[in-house]
Scaffold this motif. Structure first.
Motif, PDB file in Angstrom:
ATOM      1  N   GLY A  58      -6.999 -58.831  23.502  1.00  0.00           N
ATOM      2  CA  GLY A  58      -7.884 -58.332  24.543  1.00  0.00           C
ATOM      3  C   GLY A  58      -7.278 -57.240  25.401  1.00  0.00           C
ATOM      4  O   GLY A  58      -7.618 -57.120  26.584  1.00  0.00           O
ATOM      5  N   ILE A  59      -6.380 -56.441  24.829  1.00  0.00           N
ATOM      6  CA  ILE A  59      -5.728 -55.368  25.579  1.00  0.00           C
ATOM      7  C   ILE A  59      -5.829 -54.061  24.804  1.00  0.00           C
ATOM      8  O   ILE A  59      -6.080 -54.052  23.595  1.00  0.00           O
ATOM      9  N   TYR A  60      -5.624 -52.938  25.500  1.00  0.00           N
ATOM     10  CA  TYR A  60      -5.572 -51.646  24.814  1.00  0.00           C
ATOM     11  C   TYR A  60      -4.346 -51.591  23.905  1.00  0.00           C
ATOM     12  O   TYR A  60      -3.277 -52.114  24.238  1.00  0.00           O
ATOM     13  N   SER A  61      -4.529 -50.929  22.763  1.00  0.00           N
ATOM     14  CA  SER A  61      -3.433 -50.827  21.790  1.00  0.00           C
ATOM     15  C   SER A  61      -3.397 -49.416  21.192  1.00  0.00           C
ATOM     16  O   SER A  61      -3.188 -49.243  19.996  1.00  0.00           O
ATOM     17  N   ILE A  62      -3.616 -48.423  22.033  1.00  0.00           N
ATOM     18  CA  ILE A  62      -3.791 -47.051  21.554  1.00  0.00           C
ATOM     19  C   ILE A  62      -2.547 -46.512  20.863  1.00  0.00           C
ATOM     20  O   ILE A  62      -2.644 -45.748  19.895  1.00  0.00           O
ATOM     21  N   ASP A  63      -1.359 -46.900  21.332  1.00  0.00           N
ATOM     22  CA  ASP A  63      -0.140 -46.367  20.740  1.00  0.00           C
ATOM     23  C   ASP A  63       0.521 -47.338  19.759  1.00  0.00           C
ATOM     24  O   ASP A  63       1.719 -47.229  19.479  1.00  0.00           O
ATOM     25  N   ASP A  64      -0.252 -48.286  19.225  1.00  0.00           N
ATOM     26  CA  ASP A  64       0.290 -49.191  18.222  1.00  0.00           C
ATOM     27  C   ASP A  64       0.769 -48.420  16.988  1.00  0.00           C
ATOM     28  O   ASP A  64       0.255 -47.315  16.708  1.00  0.00           O
ATOM     29  N   PRO A  65       1.725 -48.962  16.237  1.00  0.00           N
ATOM     30  CA  PRO A  65       2.277 -48.254  15.082  1.00  0.00           C
ATOM     31  C   PRO A  65       1.226 -47.792  14.063  1.00  0.00           C
ATOM     32  O   PRO A  65       1.345 -46.699  13.499  1.00  0.00           O
ATOM     33  N   GLU A  66       0.190 -48.612  13.845  1.00  0.00           N
ATOM     34  CA  GLU A  66      -0.849 -48.211  12.885  1.00  0.00           C
ATOM     35  C   GLU A  66      -1.543 -46.924  13.325  1.00  0.00           C
ATOM     36  O   GLU A  66      -1.858 -46.054  12.506  1.00  0.00           O
ATOM     37  N   ASN A  67      -1.805 -46.808  14.623  1.00  0.00           N
ATOM     38  CA  ASN A  67      -2.484 -45.623  15.139  1.00  0.00           C
ATOM     39  C   ASN A  67      -1.592 -44.388  15.079  1.00  0.00           C
ATOM     40  O   ASN A  67      -2.047 -43.286  14.736  1.00  0.00           O
ATOM     41  N   VAL A  68      -0.328 -44.561  15.414  1.00  0.00           N
ATOM     42  CA  VAL A  68       0.609 -43.443  15.318  1.00  0.00           C
ATOM     43  C   VAL A  68       0.730 -42.979  13.876  1.00  0.00           C
ATOM     44  O   VAL A  68       0.726 -41.768  13.587  1.00  0.00           O
ATOM     45  N   LYS A  69       0.801 -43.917  12.951  1.00  0.00           N
ATOM     46  CA  LYS A  69       0.895 -43.578  11.530  1.00  0.00           C
ATOM     47  C   LYS A  69      -0.329 -42.796  11.064  1.00  0.00           C
ATOM     48  O   LYS A  69      -0.215 -41.811  10.321  1.00  0.00           O
ATOM     49  N   THR A  70      -1.509 -43.204  11.527  1.00  0.00           N
ATOM     50  CA  THR A  70      -2.742 -42.515  11.157  1.00  0.00           C
ATOM     51  C   THR A  70      -2.720 -41.067  11.627  1.00  0.00           C
ATOM     52  O   THR A  70      -3.036 -40.135  10.870  1.00  0.00           O
ATOM     53  N   PHE A  71      -2.340 -40.851  12.880  1.00  0.00           N
ATOM     54  CA  PHE A  71      -2.351 -39.483  13.401  1.00  0.00           C
ATOM     55  C   PHE A  71      -1.184 -38.651  12.866  1.00  0.00           C
ATOM     56  O   PHE A  71      -1.306 -37.427  12.754  1.00  0.00           O
ATOM     57  N   ASP A  72      -0.094 -39.294  12.524  1.00  0.00           N
ATOM     58  CA  ASP A  72       0.970 -38.564  11.828  1.00  0.00           C
ATOM     59  C   ASP A  72       0.446 -38.024  10.497  1.00  0.00           C
ATOM     60  O   ASP A  72       0.726 -36.878  10.119  1.00  0.00           O
ATOM     61  N   TRP A  73      -0.317 -38.867   9.782  1.00  0.00           N
ATOM     62  CA  TRP A  73      -0.878 -38.441   8.490  1.00  0.00           C
ATOM     63  C   TRP A  73      -1.880 -37.301   8.689  1.00  0.00           C
ATOM     64  O   TRP A  73      -1.849 -36.309   7.961  1.00  0.00           O
ATOM     65  N   LEU A  74      -2.752 -37.451   9.662  1.00  0.00           N
ATOM     66  CA  LEU A  74      -3.724 -36.391   9.939  1.00  0.00           C
ATOM     67  C   LEU A  74      -3.036 -35.064  10.229  1.00  0.00           C
ATOM     68  O   LEU A  74      -3.421 -34.008   9.710  1.00  0.00           O
ATOM     69  N   LYS A  75      -2.023 -35.127  11.074  1.00  0.00           N
ATOM     70  CA  LYS A  75      -1.333 -33.902  11.481  1.00  0.00           C
ATOM     71  C   LYS A  75      -0.620 -33.239  10.308  1.00  0.00           C
ATOM     72  O   LYS A  75      -0.729 -32.016  10.113  1.00  0.00           O
ATOM     73  N   SER A  76       0.093 -34.029   9.514  1.00  0.00           N
ATOM     74  CA  SER A  76       0.905 -33.447   8.448  1.00  0.00           C
ATOM     75  C   SER A  76       0.113 -33.159   7.184  1.00  0.00           C
ATOM     76  O   SER A  76       0.296 -32.113   6.551  1.00  0.00           O
ATOM     77  N   GLU A  77      -0.808 -34.077   6.805  1.00  0.00           N
ATOM     78  CA  GLU A  77      -1.449 -33.979   5.503  1.00  0.00           C
ATOM     79  C   GLU A  77      -2.771 -33.222   5.502  1.00  0.00           C
ATOM     80  O   GLU A  77      -3.164 -32.660   4.479  1.00  0.00           O
ATOM     81  N   LEU A  78      -3.472 -33.191   6.614  1.00  0.00           N
ATOM     82  CA  LEU A  78      -4.730 -32.440   6.673  1.00  0.00           C
ATOM     83  C   LEU A  78      -4.580 -31.171   7.498  1.00  0.00           C
ATOM     84  O   LEU A  78      -4.765 -30.060   7.006  1.00  0.00           O
ATOM     85  N   VAL A  79      -4.248 -31.324   8.780  1.00  0.00           N
ATOM     86  CA  VAL A  79      -4.130 -30.156   9.651  1.00  0.00           C
ATOM     87  C   VAL A  79      -2.960 -29.279   9.208  1.00  0.00           C
ATOM     88  O   VAL A  79      -3.095 -28.054   9.082  1.00  0.00           O
ATOM     89  N   GLY A  80      -1.816 -29.901   8.937  1.00  0.00           N
ATOM     90  CA  GLY A  80      -0.635 -29.147   8.534  1.00  0.00           C
ATOM     91  C   GLY A  80      -0.787 -28.424   7.206  1.00  0.00           C
ATOM     92  O   GLY A  80      -0.134 -27.404   6.967  1.00  0.00           O
ATOM     93  N   GLU A  81      -1.670 -28.927   6.341  1.00  0.00           N
ATOM     94  CA  GLU A  81      -1.933 -28.288   5.042  1.00  0.00           C
ATOM     95  C   GLU A  81      -3.115 -27.331   5.108  1.00  0.00           C
ATOM     96  O   GLU A  81      -3.592 -26.856   4.082  1.00  0.00           O
ATOM     97  N   ASP A  82      -3.602 -27.077   6.316  1.00  0.00           N
ATOM     98  CA  ASP A  82      -4.699 -26.126   6.534  1.00  0.00           C
ATOM     99  C   ASP A  82      -5.958 -26.525   5.756  1.00  0.00           C
ATOM    100  O   ASP A  82      -6.608 -25.695   5.128  1.00  0.00           O
ATOM    101  N   LEU A  83      -6.315 -27.812   5.853  1.00  0.00           N
ATOM    102  CA  LEU A  83      -7.471 -28.326   5.116  1.00  0.00           C
ATOM    103  C   LEU A  83      -8.647 -28.668   6.032  1.00  0.00           C
ATOM    104  O   LEU A  83      -9.612 -29.294   5.589  1.00  0.00           O
ATOM    105  N   VAL A  84      -8.575 -28.224   7.298  1.00  0.00           N
ATOM    106  CA  VAL A  84      -9.629 -28.580   8.248  1.00  0.00           C
ATOM    107  C   VAL A  84     -10.451 -27.375   8.711  1.00  0.00           C
ATOM    108  O   VAL A  84     -11.313 -27.515   9.576  1.00  0.00           O
ATOM    109  N   GLY A  85     -10.189 -26.221   8.141  1.00  0.00           N
ATOM    110  CA  GLY A  85     -11.006 -25.062   8.474  1.00  0.00           C
ATOM    111  C   GLY A  85     -10.387 -24.148   9.505  1.00  0.00           C
ATOM    112  O   GLY A  85      -9.296 -24.412  10.026  1.00  0.00           O
ATOM    113  N   PRO A  86     -11.118 -23.081   9.848  1.00  0.00           N
ATOM    114  CA  PRO A  86     -10.554 -22.035  10.703  1.00  0.00           C
ATOM    115  C   PRO A  86     -10.517 -22.363  12.189  1.00  0.00           C
ATOM    116  O   PRO A  86      -9.897 -21.636  12.958  1.00  0.00           O
ATOM    117  N   VAL A  87     -11.196 -23.429  12.613  1.00  0.00           N
ATOM    118  CA  VAL A  87     -11.228 -23.795  14.032  1.00  0.00           C
ATOM    119  C   VAL A  87     -10.278 -24.961  14.257  1.00  0.00           C
ATOM    120  O   VAL A  87     -10.364 -25.984  13.571  1.00  0.00           O
TER     121      VAL A  87
END
Length: 415
Positions: free
Chosen positions: A212-241
């Motif tokens: 019943g508490i916030y868990s925004i910085d839990d390891p699963e969430n950090v792992k998800t955004f690490d993947w987004l940053k490196s594998e999608l955004v970092g590979e330029d797969l999200v478009g020009p904006v």
């Protein structure tokens, strides 16, 4: 919030409904949000017909309905409450602050046992503050991954089931010249929705439902955004904006123009895409190892203010509002999902609702924003402001999520 488009500020004064049996009619004032995209399908027409039907059998209550756009409706209600002129009923986006201030009736003080029991359980739970339901769900939706069928066919692709398949599909779409292989709207308009869908796909979320508490910085969430940053955004797969500058509405518009290969969307995107001739498919959000089992759900809320003391009349009217035929009519009119189990059963089987079936299937196991926490408004605003920076060049997901967690913990302590 469920998606809306029009901006009307029309007040309809409608006559004669009631339960009092007295000679002087009681007036109920209802402020409602507009789900239409034009004057022709404004929610005002829905409420006009509903109140007219109700008043035929209830001559001792008047119902005045004011319909406003989503741009204005929450502010209008707040202004009324701040001026000590609260409406009897409000159908808006959030209820927790009013519940905390002891301005609302509980659902049990208003509704029949049958009406209360009919709400989908996870929606009723989301309407509760410290175990007591104040927010009554009025409309709902879920999210699925939309993909452009023509672009996928040209690239020889099947809809992805995992993050790795999503990345591979985005790379193939990019090679074919697709402008937005995967549209990642983390701009300030609705970044909290895209964020939550990705957190759920990684096995996390905004809160630890058990503790019943916030868990925004839990390891699963950090792992998800690490993947987004490196594998999608970092590979330029999200478009020009840049994601932090891309809003949901702009991503949807780009999809209807055929410029997006994949994005998360809700039911209203279907009609917009169909109107532009875009052929699309919808599948559950891909997860790290397979399709996500839990979709993000969204609900809008009905609430009743105590100021005018009309609990009996308001409750009787709401029992009518939540009758099966009325919930079904509203849901079908605006391509939204029902908030009651009997109507969910009907729509899940009806041929005319087949286009909503994937969303309907996702609804019973969906997870909603933690709207029962008065802290959520501030946390939500902070997510919109900061989360795009987590995937930006030079950004660090762990740092950004940690800052959001600190803000959430601070707001939670202040509740």
């Amino acid at each position: 919030m469920v998606a809306v488009l029009s901006a009307l500020g029309v007040t309809a004064v409608l006559g004669g409904c009631g339960v009092t049996g007295g000679s002087d009619p009681v007036t109920l004032r209802l402020v409602a949000a507009d789900y239409g995209d034009s004057a022709g399908n404004s929610s005002k027409k829905y409420w006009d017909a509903l109140v007219e039907a109700y008043e035929k059998d209830h001559p001792d209550v008047r119902v005045e309905v004011s319909v406003y756009s989503w741009t204005d409706v929450d502010r209008k209600v707040k202004e009324m409450v701040d001026a000590d002129k609260a409406p009897d009923l409000a159908q808006i986006g959030a209820y927790a602050d009013y519940a905390k201030a002891d301005k609302l009736y509980t659902a049990s003080e208003l509704l029949s046992i049958t009406t209360q029991a009919n709400f989908l359980p996870q929606l009723a739970s989301a309407g509760a503050v410290k175990g007591e339901q104040y927010g009554m769900p009025f409309a709902s939706s879920t999210r699925l991954l939309f993909y452009n069928k023509d672009l996928f066919a040209q690239a020889g692709l099947q809809p992805p089931k995992t993050w790795a398949e999503l990345k591979a599909a985005a790379a193939a779409l990019k090679a074919d010249g697709v402008k937005f292989p995967y549209a990642l709207p983390l701009g300030p308009e609705e970044a909290q929705a895209e964020t939550m869908q990705w957190l759920l796909s990684g096995g996390g979320g905004y809160t630890d439902t058990n503790a019943g508490i916030y868990s925004i910085d839990d390891p699963e969430n950090v792992k998800t955004f690490d993947w987004l940053k490196s594998e999608l955004v970092g590979e330029d797969l999200v478009g020009p904006v840049a994601p932090r500058s891309l809003n949901r509405a702009d991503a949807f518009e780009a999809f209807t123009e055929g410029d997006v290969g994949m994005l998360n969307g809700h039911p209203t995107l279907m009609k917009a895409a169909e109107d532009k001739g875009v052929k699309f498919g919808m599948v559950p959000m891909p997860g790290e190892d397979g399709p996500t089992r839990i979709s993000m759900g969204v609900a809008d809320w009905m609430m009743a203010f105590k100021q005018n003391g009309h609990a009996e009349e308001a409750g009787d009217f709401l029992d009518f509002v939540y009758e099966d035929e009325n919930v079904l009519e509203f849901s079908r009119r605006y391509d939204l999902l029902p908030v009651t189990m009997p109507v969910w059963d009907v729509m899940s089987e009806a041929k005319e609702d087949a286009h909503l079936k994937p969303f309907l299937e996702a609804l019973p196991t969906s997870e909603l924003y933690p709207v029962g926490r008065t802290s959520w408004a501030a946390v939500n605003a902070e997510i919109k402001k900061k989360i795009g920076g987590a995937v930006a060049y030079g950004g660090d997901p762990a740092t950004v999520l940690g800052e959001l967690q600190a803000r959430a913990s601070k707001e939670e302590t202040a509740e």
